[in-house]
Scaffold this active site. Structure first.
Site, PDB file in Angstrom:
ATOM      1  N   ASP A 208       3.299  -3.688   8.039  1.00 29.46           N
ATOM      2  CA  ASP A 208       2.017  -3.011   7.860  1.00 29.46           C
ATOM      3  C   ASP A 208       0.927  -4.071   8.046  1.00 29.46           C
ATOM      4  O   ASP A 208       0.677  -4.886   7.161  1.00 29.46           O
ATOM      5  CB  ASP A 208       1.977  -2.410   6.447  1.00 29.46           C
TER       6      ASP A 208
ATOM      7  N   CYS B 276      -4.816   2.357  -3.715  1.00 28.98           N
ATOM      8  CA  CYS B 276      -3.586   2.942  -3.148  1.00 28.98           C
ATOM      9  C   CYS B 276      -2.425   1.960  -3.277  1.00 28.98           C
ATOM     10  O   CYS B 276      -1.597   1.838  -2.353  1.00 28.98           O
ATOM     11  CB  CYS B 276      -3.766   3.373  -1.696  1.00 28.98           C
TER      12      CYS B 276
ATOM     13  N   GLN C  42      -4.281  -4.801   7.196  1.00 32.23           N
ATOM     14  CA  GLN C  42      -5.270  -5.744   6.658  1.00 32.23           C
ATOM     15  C   GLN C  42      -5.236  -7.113   7.326  1.00 32.23           C
ATOM     16  O   GLN C  42      -6.096  -7.947   7.045  1.00 32.23           O
ATOM     17  CB  GLN C  42      -5.074  -5.921   5.139  1.00 32.23           C
TER      18      GLN C  42
ATOM     19  N   HIS D 293       0.877  -1.171   0.000  1.00 34.05           N
ATOM     20  CA  HIS D 293       0.000   0.000   0.000  1.00 34.05           C
ATOM     21  C   HIS D 293       0.921   1.229   0.000  1.00 34.05           C
ATOM     22  O   HIS D 293       2.031   1.183   0.527  1.00 34.05           O
ATOM     23  CB  HIS D 293      -0.833  -0.042   1.283  1.00 34.05           C
TER      24      HIS D 293
ATOM     25  N   LYS E  81     -10.458  -0.395  10.414  1.00 33.32           N
ATOM     26  CA  LYS E  81     -10.604  -1.668   9.688  1.00 33.32           C
ATOM     27  C   LYS E  81     -10.887  -2.818  10.662  1.00 33.32           C
ATOM     28  O   LYS E  81     -11.190  -3.932  10.256  1.00 33.32           O
ATOM     29  CB  LYS E  81      -9.338  -1.963   8.873  1.00 33.32           C
TER      30      LYS E  81
HETATM   31  N1  C6P Z   1      -6.362   0.649   2.784  1.00 33.17           N
HETATM   32  C1  C6P Z   1      -8.133   0.099   1.227  1.00 33.17           C
HETATM   33  O1  C6P Z   1      -9.226   0.286   0.697  1.00 33.17           O
HETATM   34  P1  C6P Z   1      -5.204   4.172   7.025  1.00 33.17           P
HETATM   35  O2  C6P Z   1      -5.736   4.930   5.834  1.00 33.17           O
HETATM   36  O3  C6P Z   1      -4.042   4.867   7.647  1.00 33.17           O
HETATM   37  O4  C6P Z   1      -6.255   3.809   7.977  1.00 33.17           O
HETATM   38  O5  C6P Z   1      -4.680   2.772   6.428  1.00 33.17           O
HETATM   39  C2  C6P Z   1      -3.738   2.789   5.391  1.00 33.17           C
HETATM   40  C3  C6P Z   1      -3.444   1.414   4.889  1.00 33.17           C
HETATM   41  C4  C6P Z   1      -2.200   0.872   5.110  1.00 33.17           C
HETATM   42  N2  C6P Z   1      -1.890  -0.366   4.709  1.00 33.17           N
HETATM   43  C5  C6P Z   1      -2.767  -1.133   4.080  1.00 33.17           C
HETATM   44  C6  C6P Z   1      -2.379  -2.533   3.689  1.00 33.17           C
HETATM   45  C7  C6P Z   1      -4.045  -0.659   3.814  1.00 33.17           C
HETATM   46  O6  C6P Z   1      -4.921  -1.441   3.183  1.00 33.17           O
HETATM   47  C8  C6P Z   1      -4.399   0.659   4.208  1.00 33.17           C
HETATM   48  C9  C6P Z   1      -5.745   1.244   3.877  1.00 33.17           C
HETATM   49  C10 C6P Z   1      -7.698   1.003   2.360  1.00 33.17           C
HETATM   50  O7  C6P Z   1      -7.390  -0.808   0.877  1.00 33.17           O
HETATM   51  C11 C6P Z   1      -7.842   2.449   2.000  1.00 33.17           C
HETATM   52  S1  C6P Z   1      -6.743   2.941   0.712  1.00 33.17           S
END
Ligand code: C6P
Length: 407
Positions: free
Chosen positions: A200, A363, A203, A123, A226
């Site tokens: 990270d 993203c 997910q 991401h 999430k």
């Molecule tokens: N992915 C998706 O639809 P934030 O925005 O900080 O809460 O999370 C960012 C982020 C970081 N790593 C991974 C693997 C992610 O999937 C995400 C957020 C969402 O896939 C929004 S782009």
């Protein structure tokens, strides 16, 4: 024990709200999960009964607020299997947690010629902070080659690691492919050359037990929304010796020890990283969400999500011209496209049918290039989803195919 999905659905009022006149089918939990009543109630309790600042007031409701906030830190530490709550920094989300590591650890510890190892599966929040560190410090950004299927393997990490590798930054679960990265084994490889591993886990945290000590990672980022929690809250786990040696990146109230004209000193971790009034209600909501989720038992959660994944793959595979990019996904994350139909066109059909899926590059533009797609559709299966949701998805997919069929 299996999940009682009907009972779970009662916890989410939003599922009773129609969208475009159709029952809501929410298949976008990887973007953000819905929030159960217990999360909203606990936040409301703080806001209505103990709405005071933390760590500052010497009156009763401020003490209560501090207890709830610090209690939430303990819940996060337990959720992640951390050795101590001192290893948990509250952040705005995974993005700010990952940026914190890059801007504090990365900018202060890397020098020209050092290597940062990452992957095209990341991401942007896991990749861009390190691209910036490389640009500022002169470190070199290197990529672990993905397998044909798009996975990160221990062998490929082993081949890419060198004595100059200082950081390995990668996801635990890809937000597009749903593959689980073998983090434990990768940590062993990285630690042999003295590199730190930044995971990270945005997910993975909603879907499986994370144990940072068993994984052996040095840093790990999660995001509350999430995990059925509120937006605006997340957490960074950091090994205490590393975290406590790192410089703050934000300066202001409550992170200080002594402030003086000649210079100032700062609190120990994690407090030196939490300048200003923190997202108190968010932290309390996140802890409520973690209690809620773990209450089901990880085996039941995983079993339910994988059963929906298998059903969806079997049904969608029968739609002619539909390509699934991750038919061997390890989680309830499924990415697909219909031949010659732009995912945004398909998304309008899903929308008209009350179905929320994500269409776009997620993203993860490096991965879109790897897949040779400008964008994909993505459906994710979660604790409140049912076979009927999958059936609705499949029906709308067939409708979209008939609507947009160019042949
Ligand atoms: N992915 C998706 O639809 P934030 O925005 O900080 O809460 O999370 C960012 C982020 C970081 N790593 C991974 C693997 C992610 O999937 C995400 C957020 C969402 O896939 C929004 S782009």
């Amino acid at each position: 024990m299996s999940l009682d999905v009907n009972e779970i659905r009662e916890d989410f009022d939003i599922l009773k709200e129609p969208m475009n006149g159709k029952p809501l089918v929410y298949l976008d939990s990887a973007a953000t999960a819905l929030k159960p009543k217990v999360v909203l109630d606990r936040m409301a309790h703080y806001n209505t009964k103990a709405s005071a600042n933390v760590h500052r007031g010497v009156y009763q409701i401020s003490n209560e607020a501090t207890q709830m906030y610090e209690g939430a830190r303990k819940t996060v530490a337990d959720f992640l299997g951390a050795a101590s709550e001192r290893e948990i920094v509250f952040t705005k989300g995974a993005t700010s947690a990952l940026n914190l590591v890059a801007m504090s650890y990365g900018l202060h510890n890397l020098k020209p010629g050092d290597e940062i190892l990452t992957t095209e599966l990341e991401h942007h929040s896991s990749f861009l902070p390190w691209q910036n560190v490389a640009k500022v410090t002169g470190a070199v950004l290197k990529f672990v080659p993905l397998t044909e299927e798009g996975r990160v393997t221990v062998e490929n990490v082993e081949a890419a690691v060198t004595p100059r590798t200082k950081v390995v930054a990668l996801n635990h679960v890809s937000n597009v492919m749903g593959f689980i990265t073998p983090i434990k084994e990768i940590c062993e490889v990285a630690h042999r050359v003295g590199a730190v591993v930044v995971v990270d886990a945005a997910q993975s945290a909603p879907h499986m037990k994370i144990d940072v000590q068993a994984l052996g990672c040095d840093f790990l980022a999660i995001t509350g929304h999430k995990i059925y929690g509120p937006t605006g809250i997340g957490a960074l786990y950091g090994r205490f010796d590393l975290l406590n040696a790192m410089a703050p990146v934000e300066f202001g109230g409550e992170m200080i020890d002594v402030v003086d004209l000649a210079g100032s000193t700062f609190k120990d971790a994690p407090f030196r990283f939490e300048a200003g009034t923190p997202p108190i209600a968010g932290a309390i909501g996140l802890a409520a969400a973690m209690d809620y989720l773990t209450g089901f038992g990880w085996d039941a959660v995983r079993q339910h999500e994988l059963a929906l994944r298998d059903y969806a793959i079997s049904q969608l595979s029968q739609v002619e011209g539909l390509q699934i990019f991750n038919p061997k996904t390890d989680t309830g994350i499924l990415s697909f496209n219909l031949d010659m139909v732009h995912p945004h066109d398909m998304a309008t059909v899903y929308d008209a049918n009350g179905i929320c899926v994500r269409a776009g590059h997620h993203c993860a533009q490096l991965l879109m290039r790897f897949l040779k797609q400008p964008a994909t559709l993505r459906a994710t299966f979660s604790i409140y989803n049912t076979q009927a949701d999958v059936d609705a998805l499949v029906r709308a997919t067939i409708e979209g195919k008939e609507t947009f069929d160019v042949f």
